[in-house]
Scaffold this active site. Structure first.
Site, mmCIF file in Angstrom:
data_model
loop_
_atom_site.group_PDB
_atom_site.id
_atom_site.type_symbol
_atom_site.label_atom_id
_atom_site.label_comp_id
_atom_site.label_asym_id
_atom_site.label_seq_id
_atom_site.Cartn_x
_atom_site.Cartn_y
_atom_site.Cartn_z
ATOM 1 N N SER A 174 -8.483 0.420 -20.221
ATOM 2 C CA SER A 174 -8.498 -0.984 -20.628
ATOM 3 C C SER A 174 -9.276 -1.173 -21.922
ATOM 4 C CB SER A 174 -9.128 -1.831 -19.525
ATOM 5 O OG SER A 174 -10.477 -1.453 -19.347
ATOM 6 N N GLU A 186 -6.966 4.729 -26.579
ATOM 7 C CA GLU A 186 -5.613 4.210 -26.356
ATOM 8 C C GLU A 186 -5.758 3.122 -25.304
ATOM 9 O OE1 GLU A 186 -2.752 2.982 -25.155
ATOM 10 O OE2 GLU A 186 -2.169 4.800 -24.087
ATOM 11 N N GLU A 219 -3.232 -8.528 -21.025
ATOM 12 C CA GLU A 219 -2.521 -7.418 -20.379
ATOM 13 C C GLU A 219 -2.642 -7.559 -18.866
ATOM 14 O OE1 GLU A 219 -4.060 -3.257 -20.546
ATOM 15 O OE2 GLU A 219 -2.034 -2.719 -21.146
HETATM 16 P P1 NAI Z 1 -10.705 1.293 -16.893
HETATM 17 O O1 NAI Z 1 -10.329 1.216 -18.316
HETATM 18 O O2 NAI Z 1 -11.970 0.627 -16.492
HETATM 19 O O3 NAI Z 1 -10.803 2.824 -16.423
HETATM 20 C C1 NAI Z 1 -10.215 3.914 -17.071
HETATM 21 C C2 NAI Z 1 -11.087 5.128 -16.894
HETATM 22 O O4 NAI Z 1 -12.374 4.889 -17.474
HETATM 23 C C3 NAI Z 1 -11.357 5.509 -15.435
HETATM 24 O O5 NAI Z 1 -11.389 6.920 -15.319
HETATM 25 C C4 NAI Z 1 -12.736 4.929 -15.195
HETATM 26 O O6 NAI Z 1 -13.438 5.540 -14.163
HETATM 27 C C5 NAI Z 1 -13.405 5.163 -16.524
HETATM 28 N N1 NAI Z 1 -14.538 4.271 -16.812
HETATM 29 C C6 NAI Z 1 -14.730 3.008 -16.370
HETATM 30 N N2 NAI Z 1 -15.881 2.507 -16.872
HETATM 31 C C7 NAI Z 1 -16.422 3.468 -17.647
HETATM 32 C C8 NAI Z 1 -17.601 3.554 -18.451
HETATM 33 N N3 NAI Z 1 -18.446 2.553 -18.564
HETATM 34 N N4 NAI Z 1 -17.833 4.695 -19.127
HETATM 35 C C9 NAI Z 1 -16.959 5.724 -19.054
HETATM 36 N N5 NAI Z 1 -15.849 5.706 -18.307
HETATM 37 C C10 NAI Z 1 -15.578 4.595 -17.609
HETATM 38 O O7 NAI Z 1 -9.472 0.757 -16.086
HETATM 39 P P2 NAI Z 1 -9.309 0.392 -14.536
HETATM 40 O O8 NAI Z 1 -10.562 -0.182 -13.955
HETATM 41 O O9 NAI Z 1 -8.737 1.565 -13.859
HETATM 42 O O10 NAI Z 1 -8.214 -0.763 -14.644
HETATM 43 C C11 NAI Z 1 -8.586 -2.049 -15.094
HETATM 44 C C12 NAI Z 1 -7.529 -2.634 -15.979
HETATM 45 O O11 NAI Z 1 -7.352 -1.855 -17.129
HETATM 46 C C13 NAI Z 1 -6.153 -2.693 -15.365
HETATM 47 O O12 NAI Z 1 -6.015 -3.852 -14.610
HETATM 48 C C14 NAI Z 1 -5.245 -2.671 -16.557
HETATM 49 O O13 NAI Z 1 -5.055 -3.966 -17.046
HETATM 50 C C15 NAI Z 1 -6.020 -1.897 -17.580
HETATM 51 N N6 NAI Z 1 -5.546 -0.515 -17.715
HETATM 52 C C16 NAI Z 1 -4.875 -0.205 -18.840
HETATM 53 C C17 NAI Z 1 -4.393 1.068 -19.018
HETATM 54 C C18 NAI Z 1 -3.615 1.411 -20.230
HETATM 55 O O14 NAI Z 1 -3.095 2.521 -20.351
HETATM 56 N N7 NAI Z 1 -3.481 0.515 -21.153
HETATM 57 C C19 NAI Z 1 -4.582 2.119 -18.014
HETATM 58 C C20 NAI Z 1 -5.322 1.684 -16.854
HETATM 59 C C21 NAI Z 1 -5.787 0.408 -16.747
#
Ligand code: NAI
Ligand code: MG
Length: 496
Positions: free
Chosen positions: A233, A254, A389
């Site tokens: 995100s 990304e 998003e």
């Molecule tokens: P996130 O972006 O928080 O997590 C992605 C990765 O980052 C996971 O492995 C997570 O454990 C890690 N992470 C989280 N906080 C971190 C930190 N402070 N430092 C280092 N690593 C950290 O996404 P999440 O919670 O899985 O999903 C939340 C929202 O993000 C979704 O509702 C969606 O809208 C969006 N999302 C977008 C993606 C994309 O490809 N554009 C992919 C996944 C989620």
């Protein structure tokens, strides 16, 4: 004894539990039941993994001593192992993530191409000789690995998005610590068996599983991590970018988007309908490139929308393990709730639901977290359902008048990952491609990606690119060497 599958993580070539002994459960989104137990890593585990990676990448190590050709061969061997295991890995992704077997049996084979391509590129990274403007001087450049790379991966396509980072990082000679998403760690841990079989030296590829705050954050903050490659995100991406700044780390980000799919009145209507449906409903809309804003020219708005609803309404929801299923469950409960909240929000903002509009329940959905493919009309681009998003099967339709109007609406957003254009007019196609603010433009197609073609975002959708030859440089740093061939060092008190 529980019958859940128990996983371990990999630090310094060893399969280990978390140092605290703590674990967490991974849930199958179709049955809504836990099926696997994953180690809950913490800062201590992160430190051990980074230290291992750092040692494995030092001069004198087995990895550092390998020629780029030998390194490339090893990465290609990993590709072979992945290809052999692709059917099993596909099943793991389906169980852990809810992705369709129909999609994963193709994707898990295709992702091997990143390992073949970057394995092949490992020994083709060449420095240069500069015809330097000083007499008796030889000046050349070399490309060197950056060091320890943290690969932080989300849950939507775990092994594919890992391949995009890991293959070039290794080809460039770095060592790696992977942090998969807490929702989908199992496939990465299965993947590590193949890394082990391929014969990578211990410490070159490590995995620490766990939550963002307890494992991701200390990994990003660790002073010995030199680069962070992240997909997820934009909010988390911005936090990581900030944390990385403290130690001047390299980053690639990304970060998703709100991509416009733009249909002009001269488009091939049947093709455009198919492209729009796959753009938003594939993977239940849980993709960074989802074409979640549909811009339709006013002159064809009503007929197009009618055809679109007709096709979208046939989407077959159900067990992701069945090859017949076209739309699977949402991967996790927070995401399910988030999507449903956005549907309510859209209704409250005054948009009109013309398909779906809530949770999907029925025998075919099992106990899973299903959302109906949902289409909103009468959307204004300023609404939150048009600007944020959602990451779900929710399409917002916005009418436009002409090319300038379409460009204005399409670009009026913080994101810029991708955009689709449907037209049969070559002038219009190229004009739109030049004016849209996005890293990827698809003309009369949507969702195409390749290991050969650079992918990444404009604006808040990210920094840097993944895939393609040039981007291996994102995992390298340039060194410049000056050699004097003069017989005498000049007088130090006379400035030249
Ligand atoms: P996130 O972006 O928080 O997590 C992605 C990765 O980052 C996971 O492995 C997570 O454990 C890690 N992470 C989280 N906080 C971190 C930190 N402070 N430092 C280092 N690593 C950290 O996404 P999440 O919670 O899985 O999903 C939340 C929202 O993000 C979704 O509702 C969606 O809208 C969006 N999302 C977008 C993606 C994309 O490809 N554009 C992919 C996944 C989620
Ligand atoms: Mg899961």
């Amino acid at each position: 004894m529980s019958d859940l599958k128990r996983y371990q993580m990999v630090i310094d070539g060893k399969w280990v539990d978390s140092s605290s002994g703590k674990t967490f459960e991974s849930v199958n989104p179709f049955t809504a039941k836990p099926w696997a137990i994953i180690p809950m890593g913490n800062k201590e585990d992160v430190n051990a993994a980074v230290d291992a990676a750092w040692r494995a990448g030092r001069h004198g190590s087995q990895w550092r001593a390998m020629t780029p050709s030998a390194r490339g061969a090893l990465i290609r061997r990993l590709g072979d192992g992945l290809m052999a295991a692709s059917d099993e890995l596909a099943v793991t992704e389906v169980i852990d993530n809810g992705k369709l077997i129909a999609e994963m049996s193709v994707q898990c084979k295709y992702l091997t191409q990143w390992y073949y391509y970057f394995g092949g590129l490992a020994d083709k990274v060449e420095g240069s000789v500069i015809p330097i403007d000083k007499p008796d001087t030889f000046n050349y450049t070399v490309w060197e690995p950056i060091g320890v790379v943290a690969c932080i991966v989300p849950w939507n396509s775990p092994l594919l998005l890992l391949a995009w980072k890991l293959a070039p990082a290794l080809a460039a000679g770095n060592t790696v610590v992977i942090k998969p998403s807490e929702y989908t760690s199992a496939s990465t841990l299965e993947f590590m068996k193949i890394v082990e079989e391929a014969g990578f030296p211990p410490g070159v590829v490590n995995v620490v599983t766990g939550f963002g705050g307890d494992t991701g954050a200390p990994l990003v903050e660790h002073p010995k991590v030199s680069k962070v490659a992240f997909t997820g995100s934009d909010t988390t991406g911005a936090n990581i970018y900030q944390a990385a700044a403290k130690h001047m780390k390299h980053v690639t980000m990304e970060l998703g988007g709100k991509s416009p799919n733009i249909v002009f009145d001269d488009a091939d209507m049947e093709n455009a309908v198919k492209g729009v449906v796959s753009g938003i409903f594939a993977a239940s809309g849980q993709t960074c490139i989802a074409g979640s804003r549909l811009l339709v020219q006013k002159s064809i708005h009503d007929v197009f929308v009618e055809k679109l609803v007709e096709l979208a309404a046939t989407a077959k929801l159900g067990d992701p393990m069945s090859t017949e299923t076209q739309v699977g469950p949402v991967t996790n409960v927070p995401q399910y709730n988030k999507i449903l909240e956005y549907i309510d929000l859209g209704k409250n903002e005054g948009a009109k639901v013309i398909l779906g509009g809530g949770k999907a329940e029925g025998p075919e959905c099992g106990e899973g977290w299903f959302v109906q493919p949902t289409i909103f009309t009468e959307v204004d681009n300023s609404m939150r359902i048009a600007q944020e998003e959602i990451f779900g099967p929710i399409l917002a339709i916005i009418p436009f008048k002409d090319e300038e109007d379409a460009i204005e609406i399409a670009n009026d957003i913080v994101y810029g990952l991708a955009a689709g254009v449907w037209t049969q007019d070559i002038r219009r196609a190229m004009f739109m491609a030049s004016r849209l603010e996005a890293g990827t433009i698809w003309i009369n197609t949507y969702r195409a990606v390749s290991y050969m073609s650079p992918f990444g975002g404009y604006k808040r959708s990210g920094l840097g690119r993944e895939s393609g030859q040039e981007m291996i440089k994102e995992y390298l740093q340039q060194k410049c060497v000056w050699i004097s061939t003069a017989t005498e060092v000049p007088n130090p008190f006379i400035l030249r």
